[in-house]
Design an enzyme around this catalytic site. Structure first.
Site, PDB file in Angstrom:
ATOM      1  N   THR A 130       4.043  -1.501  -4.698  1.00 53.65           N
ATOM      2  CA  THR A 130       2.702  -1.510  -4.106  1.00 53.65           C
ATOM      3  C   THR A 130       1.642  -1.026  -5.090  1.00 53.65           C
ATOM      4  OG1 THR A 130       1.366  -0.400  -2.419  1.00 53.65           O
ATOM      5  CG2 THR A 130       3.299   0.794  -3.156  1.00 53.65           C
ATOM      6  N   ASP A 131       0.404  -1.442  -4.846  1.00 54.23           N
ATOM      7  CA  ASP A 131      -0.706  -0.946  -5.676  1.00 54.23           C
ATOM      8  C   ASP A 131      -0.986   0.543  -5.413  1.00 54.23           C
ATOM      9  OD1 ASP A 131      -1.833  -1.164  -3.132  1.00 54.23           O
ATOM     10  OD2 ASP A 131      -3.506  -2.442  -3.742  1.00 54.23           O
ATOM     11  N   GLU A 132      -0.452   1.066  -4.290  1.00 51.30           N
ATOM     12  CA  GLU A 132      -0.775   2.459  -3.930  1.00 51.30           C
ATOM     13  C   GLU A 132      -0.207   3.467  -4.929  1.00 51.30           C
ATOM     14  OE1 GLU A 132      -0.397   3.553   0.137  1.00 51.30           O
ATOM     15  OE2 GLU A 132      -1.143   1.631   0.853  1.00 51.30           O
ATOM     16  N   TYR A 155       4.309   8.180   1.182  1.00 53.80           N
ATOM     17  CA  TYR A 155       4.771   6.797   1.005  1.00 53.80           C
ATOM     18  C   TYR A 155       4.607   6.349  -0.443  1.00 53.80           C
ATOM     19  CZ  TYR A 155       4.279   1.705   0.749  1.00 53.80           C
ATOM     20  OH  TYR A 155       4.384   0.385   0.358  1.00 53.80           O
ATOM     21  N   LYS A 159       7.375   5.345  -3.370  1.00 52.81           N
ATOM     22  CA  LYS A 159       7.416   4.045  -4.048  1.00 52.81           C
ATOM     23  C   LYS A 159       7.276   4.242  -5.570  1.00 52.81           C
ATOM     24  CE  LYS A 159       7.589   0.386  -2.526  1.00 52.81           C
ATOM     25  NZ  LYS A 159       8.739  -0.497  -2.124  1.00 52.81           N
TER      26      LYS A 159
HETATM   27  P1  NAD Z   1       8.199  -3.611   6.731  1.00 54.99           P
HETATM   28  O1  NAD Z   1       8.112  -2.181   7.142  1.00 54.99           O
HETATM   29  O2  NAD Z   1       7.566  -4.652   7.594  1.00 54.99           O
HETATM   30  O3  NAD Z   1       9.728  -4.031   6.554  1.00 54.99           O
HETATM   31  C1  NAD Z   1      10.665  -3.209   5.929  1.00 54.99           C
HETATM   32  C2  NAD Z   1      12.048  -3.765   6.249  1.00 54.99           C
HETATM   33  O4  NAD Z   1      13.013  -2.919   5.596  1.00 54.99           O
HETATM   34  C3  NAD Z   1      12.397  -3.742   7.736  1.00 54.99           C
HETATM   35  O5  NAD Z   1      12.990  -4.960   8.115  1.00 54.99           O
HETATM   36  C4  NAD Z   1      13.383  -2.586   7.874  1.00 54.99           C
HETATM   37  O6  NAD Z   1      14.327  -2.767   8.934  1.00 54.99           O
HETATM   38  C5  NAD Z   1      14.061  -2.621   6.513  1.00 54.99           C
HETATM   39  N1  NAD Z   1      14.638  -1.322   6.151  1.00 54.99           N
HETATM   40  C6  NAD Z   1      14.043  -0.106   6.222  1.00 54.99           C
HETATM   41  N2  NAD Z   1      14.894   0.858   5.832  1.00 54.99           N
HETATM   42  C7  NAD Z   1      16.051   0.232   5.483  1.00 54.99           C
HETATM   43  C8  NAD Z   1      17.297   0.679   4.991  1.00 54.99           C
HETATM   44  N3  NAD Z   1      17.535   1.973   4.773  1.00 54.99           N
HETATM   45  N4  NAD Z   1      18.270  -0.229   4.741  1.00 54.99           N
HETATM   46  C9  NAD Z   1      18.045  -1.559   4.951  1.00 54.99           C
HETATM   47  N5  NAD Z   1      16.894  -2.031   5.444  1.00 54.99           N
HETATM   48  C10 NAD Z   1      15.893  -1.158   5.693  1.00 54.99           C
HETATM   49  O7  NAD Z   1       7.620  -3.651   5.252  1.00 54.99           O
HETATM   50  P2  NAD Z   1       6.703  -4.749   4.552  1.00 54.99           P
HETATM   51  O8  NAD Z   1       5.289  -4.467   4.867  1.00 54.99           O
HETATM   52  O9  NAD Z   1       7.280  -6.076   4.784  1.00 54.99           O
HETATM   53  O10 NAD Z   1       6.929  -4.331   3.012  1.00 54.99           O
HETATM   54  C11 NAD Z   1       8.056  -4.819   2.298  1.00 54.99           C
HETATM   55  C12 NAD Z   1       8.027  -4.244   0.899  1.00 54.99           C
HETATM   56  O11 NAD Z   1       6.822  -4.612   0.235  1.00 54.99           O
HETATM   57  C13 NAD Z   1       8.076  -2.711   0.854  1.00 54.99           C
HETATM   58  O12 NAD Z   1       8.877  -2.321  -0.227  1.00 54.99           O
HETATM   59  C14 NAD Z   1       6.624  -2.308   0.641  1.00 54.99           C
HETATM   60  O13 NAD Z   1       6.555  -1.077  -0.044  1.00 54.99           O
HETATM   61  C15 NAD Z   1       6.126  -3.456  -0.221  1.00 54.99           C
HETATM   62  N6  NAD Z   1       4.691  -3.769  -0.096  1.00 54.99           N
HETATM   63  C16 NAD Z   1       4.122  -3.967   1.123  1.00 54.99           C
HETATM   64  C17 NAD Z   1       2.768  -4.322   1.198  1.00 54.99           C
HETATM   65  C18 NAD Z   1       2.089  -4.593   2.523  1.00 54.99           C
HETATM   66  O14 NAD Z   1       0.877  -4.811   2.542  1.00 54.99           O
HETATM   67  N7  NAD Z   1       2.797  -4.626   3.647  1.00 54.99           N
HETATM   68  C19 NAD Z   1       2.011  -4.463   0.015  1.00 54.99           C
HETATM   69  C20 NAD Z   1       2.644  -4.216  -1.210  1.00 54.99           C
HETATM   70  C21 NAD Z   1       3.981  -3.893  -1.258  1.00 54.99           C
HETATM   71  O1  DAU Z   2      -1.888  -1.514  -0.617  1.00 57.46           O
HETATM   72  C1  DAU Z   2      -0.623  -1.933  -0.248  1.00 57.46           C
HETATM   73  C2  DAU Z   2      -0.170  -1.157   0.970  1.00 57.46           C
HETATM   74  O2  DAU Z   2      -0.929  -1.657   2.072  1.00 57.46           O
HETATM   75  C3  DAU Z   2       1.315  -1.273   1.256  1.00 57.46           C
HETATM   76  O3  DAU Z   2       2.028  -0.697   0.200  1.00 57.46           O
HETATM   77  C4  DAU Z   2       1.677  -0.574   2.563  1.00 57.46           C
HETATM   78  O4  DAU Z   2       3.051  -0.770   2.868  1.00 57.46           O
HETATM   79  C5  DAU Z   2       0.827  -1.173   3.672  1.00 57.46           C
HETATM   80  O5  DAU Z   2       1.100  -0.513   4.896  1.00 57.46           O
HETATM   81  C6  DAU Z   2      -0.655  -1.073   3.334  1.00 57.46           C
HETATM   82  O6  DAU Z   2      -1.093   0.315   3.328  1.00 57.46           O
HETATM   83  P1  DAU Z   2      -2.503   0.751   3.947  1.00 57.46           P
HETATM   84  O7  DAU Z   2      -2.438   2.174   4.293  1.00 57.46           O
HETATM   85  O8  DAU Z   2      -3.620   0.284   3.087  1.00 57.46           O
HETATM   86  O9  DAU Z   2      -2.493  -0.199   5.272  1.00 57.46           O
HETATM   87  P2  DAU Z   2      -2.885   0.087   6.788  1.00 57.46           P
HETATM   88  O10 DAU Z   2      -2.876  -1.229   7.476  1.00 57.46           O
HETATM   89  O11 DAU Z   2      -2.100   1.192   7.385  1.00 57.46           O
HETATM   90  O12 DAU Z   2      -4.399   0.571   6.671  1.00 57.46           O
HETATM   91  C7  DAU Z   2      -5.390  -0.233   6.046  1.00 57.46           C
HETATM   92  C8  DAU Z   2      -6.693   0.556   6.048  1.00 57.46           C
HETATM   93  O13 DAU Z   2      -7.158   0.670   7.403  1.00 57.46           O
HETATM   94  C9  DAU Z   2      -6.562   1.977   5.543  1.00 57.46           C
HETATM   95  O14 DAU Z   2      -7.749   2.325   4.841  1.00 57.46           O
HETATM   96  C10 DAU Z   2      -6.440   2.823   6.807  1.00 57.46           C
HETATM   97  C11 DAU Z   2      -7.286   2.052   7.818  1.00 57.46           C
HETATM   98  N1  DAU Z   2      -6.840   2.101   9.222  1.00 57.46           N
HETATM   99  C12 DAU Z   2      -5.537   1.831   9.495  1.00 57.46           C
HETATM  100  C13 DAU Z   2      -5.069   1.860  10.783  1.00 57.46           C
HETATM  101  C14 DAU Z   2      -3.609   1.584  11.099  1.00 57.46           C
HETATM  102  C15 DAU Z   2      -7.742   2.384  10.225  1.00 57.46           C
HETATM  103  O15 DAU Z   2      -8.937   2.607   9.978  1.00 57.46           O
HETATM  104  N2  DAU Z   2      -7.274   2.401  11.519  1.00 57.46           N
HETATM  105  C16 DAU Z   2      -5.974   2.170  11.846  1.00 57.46           C
HETATM  106  O16 DAU Z   2      -5.615   2.235  13.050  1.00 57.46           O
END
Ligand code: NAD
Ligand code: DAU
Length: 350
Positions: A130-132, A155, A159
């Protein structure tokens, strides 16, 4: 003989799009999806491909060494695309140890099995990050691949640690690795605890729309299918040991995005123009809330020729339409019904 490719976390949001993309595009691969089916894992996300001959689901925890050793010994994977993680920042603030467990220990468990059972000259270990990990930006600038790591949430710290382990295994044990760091994804099957699907779900149910702080934090949004294509590109064409940043070049202040979601959803529902915006409720800010993320994707665009195909207008409209057409999916995930249904259906791999 098909090539065995392991995708971890394939029942989650991004993982399910990546699994579908690979299963449909590469009939010469056997795609094995390992997922623990936590609250975030839902096999309903993969209903349309579950019976295809080049797909297999394995229920299991990536932290369980004996299970992972057996799986790697059985399949001798030629590629691992590692997405399994605890992914929600707010949950990491409540329970950091779960994030250390899956994101750090789980990653190292996979790296050890990869090192032991795979041909490390030919097989690829690709870690999705992730970019975080780069921390937060002020009003100016973008994260590049050389921006120093400075994670602020449990988190992102977990990562960052997993990224460091992947890189260390490349340097120390010569594993053939790639890492990519992506911005915020959005699209179908996004769990409604994250900003965009939470807002859509609450609009549909006439519930308050909680905006953290003043809503001025900025995120860069990328359509999930564009991310799946980027993952395909890096997996096949990325260079050993390299990191690639992936983003949408599409920055939005949270409050502006929430207002846009209100307007678009109201239009689609035929509601009057301000009927959802009145639900916006400012709530306490997230602890340690990163102000702004922005990604410089020029490396992957220049070196590997990837670029996003879906405009935000198109992607957001398709996403809202998907949630409107899949109310049953939303009901199942918000009620938790999917958890007991699928955990009864599958035995743990052993
Ligand atoms: P998600 O939470 O929707 O899915 C995670 C999946 O991993 C789930 O299906 C869960 O059951 C599985 N999992 C969790 N713990 C596990 C374990 N111990 N063993 C096996 N499976 C397990 O996550 P996502 O949003 O799809 O993100 C997927 C990946 O991409 C993550 O590594 C996250 O850090 C990265 N990522 C997400 C975003 C985003 O915006 N969602 C952006 C950048 C990177
Ligand atoms: O940047 C990549 C990341 O983006 C991934 O690595 C993470 O897995 C993914 O969850 C996401 O993280 P964020 O914290 O940016 O996403 P989230 O959707 O939780 O929140 C987006 C923005 O909105 C953040 O600034 C917090 C704000 N927010 C979020 C929620 C859930 C609100 O204002 N209200 C809310 O209820």
């Amino acid at each position: 003989m098909k090539k065995n490719i392991l995708i971890t976390g394939g029942a989650g949001f991004i993982g399910s799009h990546v699994v579908r993309h690979f299963v449909k595009k590469y009939s010469d691969y056997l795609i094995i999806n390992i997922d623990k089916l936590t609250y975030a894992g839902n096999l309903e996300n993969l209903n349309d491909i579950e019976n295809l001959p080049n797909y297999k689901f394995v229920k299991g925890d990536i932290c369980e060494n004996s299970l992972i050793q057996k799986l790697f010994s059985e399949y001798k994977f030629e590629g691992v695309i590692h997405l399994a993680a605890e992914s929600h920042v707010d949950r990491s603030i409540l329970n950091p140890m779960e994030f250390v467990e899956t994101n750090v220990k789980g990653t190292v468990t996979l790296l050890n099995a990869f090192k032991q059972h795979c041909d490390i000259d030919k097989s690829v270990f690709y870690h999705i990050s992730t970019d975080e990990v780069y921390g937060e930006l002020g009003n100016e600038g973008k994260f590049t691949e050389t921006t120093p790591y400075s994670p602020n949430s449990p988190y992102s710290a977990s990562k960052a640690a997993s990224d460091h382990f992947v890189r260390a295994y490349h340097t120390t044990y010569k594993l053939n690795i790639r890492i990519s760091n992506c911005s915020n994804n959005y699209g179908p099957y996004h769990f409604p605890e994250k900003l965009i699907p939470l807002m859509i779900n609450n609009i549909l149910n006439n519930k308050p729309l909680p905006v953290y702080g003043k809503g001025e934090n900025v995120r860069d949004w990328l359509y999930v299918k564009d991310h799946a294509e980027a993952i395909d590109t890096v997996f096949h064409n990325g260079k050993n040991g390299e990191t690639y940043n992936i983003g949408g070049n599409n920055e939005w202040k949270n409050i502006e995005l929430v207002k846009l979601l209100c307007n678009l959803t109201d239009q689609k529902l035929g509601n009057s123009s301000d009927s959802s915006q009145r639900l916006i409720t400012y709530v306490n800010d997230r602890a340690g809330h990163d102000f702004r993320y922005a990604i410089d994707s020029s490396k992957i665009m220049r070196e590997l020729g990837w670029k996003p195909k879906v405009t935000f207008e198109q992607g957001l409209s398709e996403t809202i339409d998907w949630y409107l057409q899949n109310k049953k999916w939303l009901e199942n995930v918000t009620s938790g019904e999917y958890i007991s249904y699928y955990s009864k259906m599958y035995e743990k791999y052993s």
